[in-house]
Design a protein around this motif. Structure first.
Motif, PDB file in Angstrom:
ATOM      1  N   VAL A 173       0.834  -1.218   0.000  1.00 15.68           N
ATOM      2  CA  VAL A 173       0.000   0.000   0.000  1.00 15.68           C
ATOM      3  C   VAL A 173       0.861   1.257   0.000  1.00 15.68           C
ATOM      4  N   LYS A 174       1.905   1.276   0.800  1.00 18.58           N
ATOM      5  CA  LYS A 174       2.756   2.480   0.893  1.00 18.58           C
ATOM      6  C   LYS A 174       3.386   2.822  -0.457  1.00 18.58           C
ATOM      7  N   GLN A 175       3.735   1.782  -1.208  1.00 22.82           N
ATOM      8  CA  GLN A 175       4.400   1.988  -2.490  1.00 22.82           C
ATOM      9  C   GLN A 175       3.410   2.215  -3.643  1.00 22.82           C
ATOM     10  N   ALA A 176       2.121   1.949  -3.415  1.00 21.47           N
ATOM     11  CA  ALA A 176       1.127   2.017  -4.497  1.00 21.47           C
ATOM     12  C   ALA A 176       0.878   3.466  -4.921  1.00 21.47           C
ATOM     13  N   SER A 177       0.629   3.655  -6.206  1.00 22.25           N
ATOM     14  CA  SER A 177       0.313   4.983  -6.737  1.00 22.25           C
ATOM     15  C   SER A 177      -1.073   5.415  -6.269  1.00 22.25           C
ATOM     16  N   GLU A 178      -1.328   6.717  -6.350  1.00 19.46           N
ATOM     17  CA  GLU A 178      -2.646   7.233  -5.983  1.00 19.46           C
ATOM     18  C   GLU A 178      -3.716   6.622  -6.885  1.00 19.46           C
ATOM     19  N   LYS A 179      -3.375   6.418  -8.155  1.00 18.41           N
ATOM     20  CA  LYS A 179      -4.345   5.821  -9.088  1.00 18.41           C
ATOM     21  C   LYS A 179      -4.712   4.411  -8.644  1.00 18.41           C
ATOM     22  N   TRP A 184      -8.506   0.604  -6.090  1.00 18.77           N
ATOM     23  CA  TRP A 184      -8.862  -0.358  -5.041  1.00 18.77           C
ATOM     24  C   TRP A 184     -10.133   0.090  -4.321  1.00 18.77           C
ATOM     25  N   LEU A 185     -10.205   1.367  -3.974  1.00 19.29           N
ATOM     26  CA  LEU A 185     -11.372   1.876  -3.245  1.00 19.29           C
ATOM     27  C   LEU A 185     -12.637   1.780  -4.090  1.00 19.29           C
TER      28      LEU A 185
END
Length: 196
Positions: A173-179, A184-185
């Protein structure tokens, strides 16, 4: 349907809180009723005391919070757990909830021969666990042995006899992009808007 969410994250700005909002939005779109047990906000005490252990033997809880949670869980058609994975396991409040609420005489009973379990929450059709972690998923599987699957999905709810169990684990999650986080949401909201 009536959905009970068991939520554990102390920081309001966390990604787990964003997941909680997405789950609730999806459920509200589908016209389900929702009861959120927010373990942090409700100041749940996760510590098993000597009195709790005596109660475990007698199968009658003494903690008033556990007694109240039993009534809330008994009304549920579906349970959703949302929590982060810290050091490869659940936070203390989630572990304490399992220890103190998933309790003989409350959540399950033993079969007459004593080797198996019978769930006592008869309305519950399914259980979903949603977790977040920074560890890459492949490392969690290969190095840490999918500890949450073993402890919660199998070691708790399979053992109790619940057949419909799902684990949604969002890794890195920490490394995931905002996109990616936004996707995911959206997917979680859509999933719960389709829940039947």
């Amino acid at each position: 349907m009536h959905i009970v969410i068991i939520f554990n994250h102390p920081y309001e700005g966390s990604y787990c809180n964003a997941i909680l909002r997405s789950v609730k939005t999806g459920l509200e779109r589908a016209a389900h009723t929702v009861d959120t047990i927010h373990l942090d906000n409700e100041r749940f005490n996760p510590v098993m005391t000597a009195a709790d252990l005596q109660a475990f033997r007698n199968r009658v809880p003494v903690d008033p919070t556990v007694i109240a949670y039993r009534q809330r869980l008994a009304a549920a058609d579906h349970l959703v757990f949302i929590f982060p994975i810290w050091w490869e396991l659940m936070p203390a409040l989630t572990k304490g909830f399992i220890d103190k609420v998933i309790f003989p005489g409350v959540a399950y009973d033993y079969t007459p021969r004593g080797y198996g379990m019978i769930p006592l929450f008869k309305k519950i059709r399914s259980i979903t666990v949603i977790t977040t972690m920074n560890t890459p998923g492949f490392l969690y599987r290969l190095v840490f042995g999918n500890a949450i699957r073993k402890a919660v999905i199998t070691g708790t709810f399979w053992k109790m006899g619940y057949k419909n169990r799902k684990w949604i684990n969002l890794s890195g999650v920490k490394q995931a992009s905002e996109k990616k986080r936004s996707n995911w949401l959206r997917n979680i909201e859509h999933r719960y808007a389709q829940l039947r």
